[in-house]
Design a protein around this motif. Structure first.
Motif, PDB file in Angstrom:
ATOM      1  N   ASP A  81      25.273 100.091  -6.567  1.00  0.00           N
ATOM      2  CA  ASP A  81      25.062 100.521  -5.182  1.00  0.00           C
ATOM      3  C   ASP A  81      25.742 101.868  -4.972  1.00  0.00           C
TER       4      ASP A  81
ATOM      5  N   GLU B 283      29.715 112.897  -6.262  1.00  0.00           N
ATOM      6  CA  GLU B 283      30.088 111.641  -6.911  1.00  0.00           C
ATOM      7  C   GLU B 283      28.955 111.143  -7.811  1.00  0.00           C
TER       8      GLU B 283
ATOM      9  N   THR C   8      25.088 103.715  -2.168  1.00  0.00           N
ATOM     10  CA  THR C   8      24.924 103.984  -0.744  1.00  0.00           C
ATOM     11  C   THR C   8      26.167 104.693  -0.218  1.00  0.00           C
ATOM     12  N   GLY C   9      25.967 105.818   0.436  1.00  0.00           N
ATOM     13  CA  GLY C   9      27.081 106.552   1.024  1.00  0.00           C
ATOM     14  C   GLY C   9      27.847 107.434   0.061  1.00  0.00           C
ATOM     15  N   TRP C  10      27.475 107.449  -1.208  1.00  0.00           N
ATOM     16  CA  TRP C  10      28.158 108.322  -2.173  1.00  0.00           C
ATOM     17  C   TRP C  10      27.856 109.772  -1.843  1.00  0.00           C
ATOM     18  N   ASP C  11      28.835 110.605  -1.988  1.00  0.00           N
ATOM     19  CA  ASP C  11      28.673 112.045  -1.874  1.00  0.00           C
ATOM     20  C   ASP C  11      27.821 112.520  -3.064  1.00  0.00           C
TER      21      ASP C  11
ATOM     22  N   HIS D 126      19.897  99.996   1.205  1.00  0.00           N
ATOM     23  CA  HIS D 126      20.903 100.506   0.280  1.00  0.00           C
ATOM     24  C   HIS D 126      20.226 101.335  -0.805  1.00  0.00           C
ATOM     25  N   ASP D 127      20.989 102.263  -1.396  1.00  0.00           N
ATOM     26  CA  ASP D 127      20.502 103.087  -2.498  1.00  0.00           C
ATOM     27  C   ASP D 127      21.164 102.619  -3.781  1.00  0.00           C
TER      28      ASP D 127
END
Length: 81
Positions: free
Chosen positions: A34, A42, A36-39, A18-19
């Motif tokens: 977290d 964003e 993770t998966g954010w554009d 995870h980021d």
């Protein structure tokens, strides 16, 4: 470290793969968020996070924006109702 919004039944701390960004200042100081998966947009926009410890109590939010000096941090800029 504690992760903002994590389930109380989950083990504390970041999950592998995870980021995260660290929240600096304000009522959520020191927590990880977290992303993770954010554009990318964003992340540029930052986050308005629910926080019962801010100026507006349980219904309030705390505003965090990227730290221009450190891409791994969001800094607190204030609270909102």
């Amino acid at each position: 470290m504690w992760v903002y919004g994590s389930d109380p039944d989950e083990p504390a701390g970041p999950k592998p793969g995870h980021d995260y960004v660290e929240l600096m200042g304000g009522p959520l100081d020191g927590l990880l968020l977290d992303v993770t998966g954010w554009d990318p947009q964003e992340i540029v926009d930052g986050a308005l996070l629910m926080s019962e410890h801010g100026a507006f109590g349980p219904t309030g939010r705390s505003d965090y924006v990227p730290d221009p000096a450190d891409s791994g941090r969001f800094v607190w800029v204030g609270d909102a109702p």
